[in-house]
Design an enzyme around this catalytic site. Structure first.
Site, PDB file in Angstrom:
ATOM      1  CG  ASP A  79       1.650 -15.269  -5.494  1.00 49.60           C
ATOM      2  OD1 ASP A  79       1.274 -16.296  -4.891  1.00 49.60           O
ATOM      3  OD2 ASP A  79       2.570 -14.545  -5.070  1.00 49.60           O
ATOM      4  CD  GLU A 146       5.004 -18.423  -1.595  1.00 54.79           C
ATOM      5  OE1 GLU A 146       5.756 -19.165  -0.941  1.00 54.79           O
ATOM      6  OE2 GLU A 146       5.298 -17.993  -2.739  1.00 54.79           O
TER       7      GLU A 146
END
Length: 480
Positions: A79, A146
């Site tokens: 991400d 994350e």
């Protein structure tokens, strides 16, 4: 479309990073980019597994003659932070990034670039697709979510991993090796205020702040970058008859807020006073803000009248903002002065229809050292009648300067580039601390090319550092 001067070597790495940039991948919505990686794994005949959190592990067989070497985990997250400037029309859930090359740096047009951690993820995929890379057995770990709290790593099924060596490619200073990272935690706060309709004879204004640098609330917290929440509250001090109606500042817990708006009511006829006060604030800020923030701009414009807090609650809200801690709280006594031991970020503030939402996060190397800061914040919450919802915290990665993998990494850097790298810890929440907790036997080393302005629209990747980063990654894999 690739810019005409988009880098071409190393070919696999740059091509995969470009493809990543064309696939929307905000936190919690990584399915498309994960499928891109899975498709490549299947094309190469590499088995893969997903855990319930959505983390992906791809097993890559060793190069010929290296089958008996220890398995290496290469770890990255899929991400990216999604931040843009106010004048950029971009939907991070559907639009590809528009890449640009400027003076040796790769960036995106008024959005985050996603080099954090897309460049590292692209390097891991390049290792899998470039048959010229010599390597031991590999486990390529791609975590999710994350950037919004390390959710993928926290919920990782560690039984999918067998390796005892790990290379994390999520740091942002080339020629530096990292062997430790900060842990962290945070809170969300809420309170409901009563509102009253606009009084006769009052005017409604919208105050907008733009042009601050913003940035990463960990690795840039020592740079003393301005916080838009703090500055906007400062502008509203001593406004006669102030009644706050709406606030919208900040984007995420790990981003220093760079822009926002406040709508407020005050008695009619105050426009000159407000504008003079605003000009005074801008002049004062520019006398001490870092160079990156000197583009700060503020705009005052009329707005539609709406219900607002009364004067007492409006002042109390300003007091809350003024009292809230933000920035570096202490520095390491063992590392260089720019290594922060403890910090806090006043990240998000919203007010709509009397409903207040505030988000703040903190980072630490020693959890015990953070306790007084946590107590201070919770005391403020009690004093201002805030409801508290703790965020899920995560552990730090305590530095191990005796690590055999570190010794090997230092020796290789000296051999390839004829000088020793700096060995550091980073004031940011790498997933290494969580993964070390789940696999205590793993020896970890973290490194990456140079990235600046992560978590902001000024995020940029120094192109010249990517080739030596790739050379070093290949060298480590060949030597292990």
């Amino acid at each position: 479309m690739k810019p005409d001067n988009y880098p071409v070597e190393p070919a696999h790495l740059w091509e995969h990073f470009y493809q990543f940039s064309q696939i929307p991948r905000p936190s919690k919505k990584e399915e498309a980019v994960r499928q891109y990686v899975v498709d490549l794994a299947e094309q190469g005949g590499h088995p893969w597994k997903l855990d319930e959190a959505g983390n992906l592990v791809i097993s890559v067989a060793a190069s010929s003659g290296r089958e008996d070497r220890p398995t290496v985990i290469i770890q990255n997250h899929l991400d990216m932070v999604t931040v843009k400037t106010a004048d950029k029309d971009h939907d991070f859930e559907s639009d590809p990034l528009v890449l640009e090359v400027n003076d040796g740096w790769l960036c995106a047009d008024r959005t985050t670039l996603g080099a954090d951690n897309g460049l590292g993820a692209a390097a891991a995929v390049a290792v899998m697709t470039d048959n010229s890379v010599e390597h031991p057995p590999l486990e390529l770990l791609f975590t999710v979510d994350e950037e919004t709290g390390l959710g993928g790593a926290l919920n990782l099924d560690a039984s999918l991993l067998s390796g005892t060596l790990m290379l994390n490619l999520d740091t942002e200073d080339w020629n530096e090796l990292y062997v430790g990272c900060a842990g962290g935690g945070g809170w969300q706060f809420a309170r409901t205020f009563s509102t009253e309709p606009a009084l006769e004879g009052s005017e409604c204004w919208r105050l907008s702040l733009r042009g601050l640098a913003g940035g990463h609330s960990g690795v840039q917290i020592h740079e003393q970058l301005a916080n838009a929440v703090k500055l906007l509250a400062e502008c509203l001090r001593e406004v006669p008859g102030l009644r706050i109606g709406a606030i919208d500042i900040g984007v995420a817990h790990n981003v220093i807020p760079r822009e926002g708006n406040v709508e407020f009511l005050c008695p009619a006829g105050q426009q000159k006073l407000l504008q003079d006060k605003l000009n005074t604030c801008i002049s004062r800020w520019k006398s001490y803000l870092p160079e990156a923030d000197l583009g700060v701009e503020a705009q005052l414009e009329s707005a539609a009248a709406k219900p607002a807090l009364d004067e007492v609650d409006s002042l109390q809200l300003l007091d809350l903002i003024s009292a809230w801690p933000h920035g570096a709280q202490s520095y390491s006594l063992a590392q260089p002065a720019d290594l922060v031991d403890l910090s806090i970020n006043l990240a998000v503030l919203r007010l709509a229809d009397g409903e207040l939402f505030l988000e703040s996060s903190y980072r630490f190397f020693n959890d015990e050292q953070s306790l007084p800061l946590q107590q201070s914040v919770l005391a403020l919450a009690r004093a201002f009648d805030l409801e508290v919802t703790p965020d899920v915290g995560y552990p730090g990665w305590q530095p191990d300067f005796e690590s055999p993998l570190l010794a090997q990494g230092i020796a290789l850097h000296q051999k390839l580039f004829d000088f020793k790298p700096e060995v550091k810890a980073i004031h940011a929440g790498l997933e290494c601390g969580i993964l070390k907790g789940k696999k205590p036997d793993v020896d970890i080393l973290s490194f990456g090319p140079t990235i600046r302005g992560a978590h902001s629209p000024s995020e940029r990747l120094e192109i010249a550092t990517v080739t030596p980063f790739w050379q070093y990654l290949k060298g480590l894999l060949a030597d292990i």
